[in-house]
Design a protein around this motif. Structure first.
Motif, PDB file in Angstrom:
ATOM      1  N   GLU A  60       4.359  23.517 -61.816  1.00 55.67           N
ATOM      2  CA  GLU A  60       4.671  24.660 -62.672  1.00 55.67           C
ATOM      3  C   GLU A  60       3.459  25.082 -63.506  1.00 55.67           C
ATOM      4  OE1 GLU A  60       7.759  25.263 -66.079  1.00 55.67           O
ATOM      5  OE2 GLU A  60       8.442  23.695 -64.709  1.00 55.67           O
ATOM      6  N   PHE A  61       2.543  24.155 -63.715  1.00 58.73           N
ATOM      7  CA  PHE A  61       1.390  24.450 -64.574  1.00 58.73           C
ATOM      8  C   PHE A  61       0.180  24.966 -63.806  1.00 58.73           C
ATOM      9  CE2 PHE A  61       3.804  21.464 -67.239  1.00 58.73           C
ATOM     10  CZ  PHE A  61       3.879  22.218 -68.397  1.00 58.73           C
ATOM     11  N   TYR A  62       0.343  25.212 -62.515  1.00 54.98           N
ATOM     12  CA  TYR A  62      -0.768  25.805 -61.754  1.00 54.98           C
ATOM     13  C   TYR A  62      -1.148  27.150 -62.348  1.00 54.98           C
ATOM     14  CZ  TYR A  62      -1.057  22.638 -57.761  1.00 54.98           C
ATOM     15  OH  TYR A  62      -1.264  21.568 -56.949  1.00 54.98           O
ATOM     16  N   LEU A  81       7.537  19.678 -61.606  1.00 57.84           N
ATOM     17  CA  LEU A  81       7.277  19.868 -63.033  1.00 57.84           C
ATOM     18  C   LEU A  81       5.783  20.048 -63.277  1.00 57.84           C
ATOM     19  CD1 LEU A  81       9.623  17.064 -64.435  1.00 57.84           C
ATOM     20  CD2 LEU A  81      10.010  19.527 -64.617  1.00 57.84           C
ATOM     21  N   VAL A  82       4.992  19.360 -62.470  1.00 58.10           N
ATOM     22  CA  VAL A  82       3.533  19.462 -62.606  1.00 58.10           C
ATOM     23  C   VAL A  82       3.046  20.795 -62.042  1.00 58.10           C
ATOM     24  CG1 VAL A  82       1.327  18.368 -62.063  1.00 58.10           C
ATOM     25  CG2 VAL A  82       3.373  16.951 -62.385  1.00 58.10           C
ATOM     26  N   ASP A 122      12.029  15.235 -57.340  1.00 62.80           N
ATOM     27  CA  ASP A 122      11.272  16.495 -57.294  1.00 62.80           C
ATOM     28  C   ASP A 122      10.368  16.654 -58.515  1.00 62.80           C
ATOM     29  OD1 ASP A 122      13.248  16.724 -59.143  1.00 62.80           O
ATOM     30  OD2 ASP A 122      13.962  18.705 -58.504  1.00 62.80           O
ATOM     31  N   ALA A 123      10.010  15.537 -59.124  1.00 64.42           N
ATOM     32  CA  ALA A 123       9.280  15.618 -60.398  1.00 64.42           C
ATOM     33  C   ALA A 123       7.917  16.293 -60.267  1.00 64.42           C
ATOM     34  CB  ALA A 123       9.123  14.230 -61.008  1.00 64.42           C
ATOM     35  N   MET A 124       7.296  16.235 -59.077  1.00 68.68           N
ATOM     36  CA  MET A 124       5.994  16.896 -58.950  1.00 68.68           C
ATOM     37  C   MET A 124       6.110  18.412 -59.171  1.00 68.68           C
ATOM     38  SD  MET A 124       3.432  14.960 -58.957  1.00 68.68           S
ATOM     39  CE  MET A 124       2.020  16.007 -58.648  1.00 68.68           C
ATOM     40  N   PRO A 158      12.252  11.498 -61.268  1.00 66.63           N
ATOM     41  CA  PRO A 158      13.140  12.200 -60.336  1.00 66.63           C
ATOM     42  C   PRO A 158      12.375  12.598 -59.067  1.00 66.63           C
ATOM     43  CG  PRO A 158      13.283  13.151 -62.541  1.00 66.63           C
ATOM     44  CD  PRO A 158      12.178  12.156 -62.572  1.00 66.63           C
TER      45      PRO A 158
END
Lengths: 584, 287
Positions: free
Chosen positions: B285-287, B282-283, B278-280, B276
């Motif tokens: 979020e883990f910052y 999702l990544v 805006d998939a980055m 998708p």
């Protein structure tokens, strides 16, 4: 290698061990340090020893080691459980005001901090773990400001006041150590870098990979250690038009996922060993009806209920051979947390390209471990969605029989039949777990039976030819000693190579993420003088496969205590195995 | 296309292997008529079934279909429907498939209230394995595995459905073609899980629950002024062990199907070629 620090907090389940550990891990990650975490936990909600361990360095860390530098002990048992890992100069932070008299091992520096009282001064006893984090920052010479962001992330939804109180609690811990223990503590310096890392575990990486790959339907039943996959997807997959169903059991979960897949959705279920047992009946149906489905098995220690919160790689044979009769399936086993993401994406593509079930086999050591990565290691631009041979109204004609009936099991040269999603005009067809003809209808005709079995197997031959079933390699390709492993042992083995190198043992290491199909390692095995297969099980299930492939007896290092390999321990085991040969 | 669809369009060219006179012929005909008369066509219809005589239905009907494993047809239908709400999903089961091995799924499918239709061909015996007791067999019904009768009360599927929060509970008799069709049609039209238990006699192995028995015993709820929206009245009928009722016993007119509650209206088969846009996020979020 840069100096690393090993930190842990331990106490009873329910003491907030996990969230405290996570806050510290995030603070370290945000300060540009690599983090690798591990958890000791029991299968119960409250009570029982539990610990959260962090290893951190400016270099990548990807294993646990047998050493603890700073331990926050909320109970005596925490000290007792970890006594072997404490060394001269290790620091144990404890609360002397509590009812137990901490027994600090000789050579270890006891730092008595009134965690509870200081927490109360900051606004509530519940913050005692955060006081300990402040104390730990001081001992490790790690700037306490790094904690603030992690505390804000954890508590901001509960109000700014609470965030401020927690920051204050940390500072009270820091000041207490400054005032009372300035002389006693060893010198650490937790250098900061400009890197922005992300911190996530294997289950989260699988969930993220599923969404990236276009998975829209997930059905599962809660089970340790696979539940995090479902919890990750819940609330997130919805944003992309997907849905998570918590089914009544695993039988239902896999059948729902099968139904969704037959509707044309990319669908997945995830479970652990006992759940796979329950799903196995339907697994045969998935394979025979040639339905693309990703089935994730996050392995734990078996058999039966086994040790639900402990590590093992004992399900390989089940993934390969589980179920009655013979049906092709692919088995992928990511070897790192980042690869949990990439292999999940690949699993969906392979499932749809070849119309068969794909087992994605992960394990507890990856599922509950958080590790830092550069965000670009999860490059979403590189994700490709390959849906395979899907037909629509316009191209369905070529797959109709003489009576204009669609043939879902058309005997294609490459073994891959067309798929018509329900709703496709002219594509109505039946699928069944019974042996069937090209129309999908039941048959016991000998020729039709052989034709369909061969067709299903031909897909595997096609995939073996067309896909790269490769592996990752480390060390000197000409080394006399070859170590091979699969699954989560890669990180420990990569670090073990450094220990072995110090001992003068030169090792070539091959880490294999594909169980079936898998790379041909015959040449590599033949080129080495010594070959050792490392895995977390007793029987050496992967070693058995490689012996069959290469017709060569292989040495084995197996661990089945329920605990993953530690890098230094693995190096010792490998050395011992090599020396055993010399004396024999 | 739907205006031209006839019920025979749902027939496959495969001749059923059910015993001559089997109640399942009538049950299936009613299902096909109900589908056609509610404006469906084979290309938008999905039929699933488990194992047993009832499980064969997907072979004899023409539509998208899955013949699955024993007792698990309802979860399959649930997945099909949730992934593509545009499909009309009909699930067929037998009394063994649905109330024995699949009993757990039955209760949960009822309470999940996914908008699909579940038709159970209840012949009160295991037919395909040649005559053993089923969950709906009478307490004293002698079979090869229960020579003195099961000595346990039969399952009351309608009571299970009501207790589980069923929003549409009906019963019909396969030989009463018109009523049966009409009842299945109403189940199809119901917004939510439409459950129809069908008396579908086994002429080979059950000499007690026969056509004659049902013809003589059946009481049509339409003749009794029964109000299906009245849950207490429905409960009374359902727990009346002395009568064999046919008709819509209970319908919750305010039923909200699962998909509506969960905001599911997308066809999940339609996905982008890559991650998708805006998939980055999702990544990050883990910052």
């Amino acid at each position: 290698m840069a100096e690393d620090l090993n930190w842990a907090i331990g106490g009873e389940a329910g003491d907030g061990i996990d969230s405290t550990g996570k806050i510290f891990a995030q603070a370290l990650s945000r300060a540009g340090r690599h983090v690798f975490t591990s958890k000791d936990f029991a299968s119960r909600i409250r009570g029982g020893y539990t610990a959260y361990k962090i290893r951190t360095s400016t270099d990548r860390v990807q294993s646990v080691v047998d050493r603890l530098d700073i331990l926050v002990a909320l109970t005596q048992r925490t000290i007792d459980e970890n006594v072997d890992e404490l060394h001269d100069g290790s620091v144990v932070i404890y609360d002397g005001e509590r009812s137990w008299d901490a027994e600090i091992p000789e050579g270890v520096v006891g730092v008595d901090v009134p965690l509870k009282s200081l927490a109360e001064d900051a606004g509530g006893a519940i913050m005692r773990n955060v006081v300990a984090l402040g104390a730990a920052c001081e001992i490790a010479s790690f700037s306490i400001e790094n904690l603030d962001e992690a505390l804000a992330k954890r508590f901001s939804s509960k109000g700014e006041k609470l965030v401020e109180n927690n920051k204050q609690a940390a500072r009270l811990g820091q000041e207490y150590v400054q005032e009372h223990y300035a002389e006693d503590i060893p010198e650490y310096s937790l250098e900061e870098t400009d890197e922005d890392y992300v911190l996530l575990n294997g289950d989260e990486a699988i969930g993220m990979g599923a969404i990236a790959a276009g998975c829209r339907f997930y059905a599962g039943y809660p089970i340790t250690p696979a539940t995090d996959v479902m919890e990750y997807l819940t609330g997130r997959i919805d944003q992309y038009g997907g849905h998570v169903v918590q089914a009544e059991d695993e039988l239902s979960a896999i059948n729902m996922a099968l139904g969704a897949a037959r509707s044309g959705a990319r669908a997945m279920t995830a479970t652990s060993g006992p759940g796979i047992d329950l799903m196995t009946e339907t697994f045969g149906l998935v394979a025979t009806s040639e339905t693309p489905l990703v089935i994730c098995d996050v392995m734990r220690s078996g058999p039966s209920t086994g040790m639900p919160t402990k590590q093992e790689q004992g399900d390989l044979n089940m993934a390969l051979y589980g179920g009655h009769g013979e049906v092709p399936r692919f088995v992928l086993a990511p070897t790192t947390i980042a690869e949990c993401f990439h292999k999940t994406v690949e699993a969906f593509n392979l499932a749809e390209k070849y119309q068969l079930p794909v087992y994605l086999v992960s394990d507890l050591a990856m599922a509950v471990t958080e590790q830092t990565f550069r965000p670009e290691e999860f490059d979403m631009d590189e994700v490709e969605v390959e849906r395979g041979n899907v037909v629509d109204e316009d191209d369905i004609d070529q797959y109709l029989d003489e009576q204009d009936r669609f043939q879902p099991h058309y005997d294609a040269a490459d073994g891959v039949s067309p798929r018509a999603f329900p709703g496709t005009e002219g594509g109505a067809h039946m699928s069944t777990g019974l042996e069937h003809n090209e129309l999908g209808r039941r048959t016991e005709d000998t020729e039709e039976r052989v034709k369909q079995v061969d067709k299903r197997n031909r897909k595997v031959e096609t995939a073996q030819r067309e896909e790269a079933w490769d592996y990752r390699e480390y060390g000197d390709a000409d080394a006399d000693t070859l170590v091979i492993s699969w699954g989560s042992n890669e990180g420990a083995m990569v670090e073990a190579m450094e220990y072995l190198d110090d001992e003068g043992v030169d090792v070539r290491f091959i880490s294999v993420p594909y169980i079936f199909p898998r790379p041909d390692l015959t040449d590599a095995v033949e080129a080495a003088e010594e070959v050792i297969v490392v895995e977390c099980n007793e029987q050496g299930q992967f070693a058995d496969l490689l012996e069959r492939d290469t017709l060569t007896r292989l040495k084995r290092v197996n661990k089945y205590t329920g605990v993953r390999f530690k890098a230094d321990e693995l190096a010792d085991d490998i050395k011992a195995e090599l020396e055993a040969e010399v004396t024999a | 296309m739907s205006s031209e669809v006839r019920f025979t369009d749902f027939k496959s060219d495969k001749q059923p292997t059910w015993c001559p006179g089997c109640g399942d012929f009538g049950t299936m005909n009613g299902m096909m008529k109900a589908l056609a008369e509610t404006g469906n066509d084979p290309d938008n219809t999905f039929v699933c079934a488990g194992i047993g005589c009832s499980g064969k239905i997907g072979t004899y009907m023409h539509s998208y279909a899955l013949h699955g494993v024993h007792g698990r047809a309802l979860p399959v239908g649930t997945g099909v429907k949730l992934a593509n709400p545009d499909l009309e999903v009909m699930v067929a089961g037998g009394d063994g498939d649905g109330y024995s091995i699949g009993a757990g799924h039955f209760i949960h499918a009822v309470r999940r209230n996914v908008d699909m239709t579940y038709v159970v061909m209840d012949n009160r015996i295991y037919g395909l394995t040649k005559g053993q007791a089923s969950p709906t067999s009478r307490e004293d019904f002698e079979t090869s595995t229960t020579p003195e009768g099961p000595k346990q009360p039969p399952v009351n599927p309608l009571a299970l459905a009501l207790a589980a929060g069923g929003t549409f509970i009906a019963q019909s008799f396969s030989s009463d073609a018109q009523r049966h069709t009409e009842i299945v049609k109403r189940a199809v039209e119901h917004d939510g899980f439409g459950f129809v238990n069908v008396y579908s006699p086994c002429v080979t192995f059950n000499d007690v629950d026969t056509y004659d028995y049902f013809r003589d015993s059946i009481v049509d709820l339409d003749d009794e002024d029964h109000d299906p929206s009245d849950r207490d009245a429905a409960k009374e009928k359902i727990l009346d062990a002395d009568k064999e009722y046919q008709g819509v016993i209970y319908e919750d007119e305010n039923s909200v199907p699962y998909s509506d509650l969960h905001g599911l209206d997308a066809n999940m088969s339609e996905i982008p070629d890559g991650a998708p846009e805006d998939a980055m996020d999702l990544v990050r979020e883990f910052y």
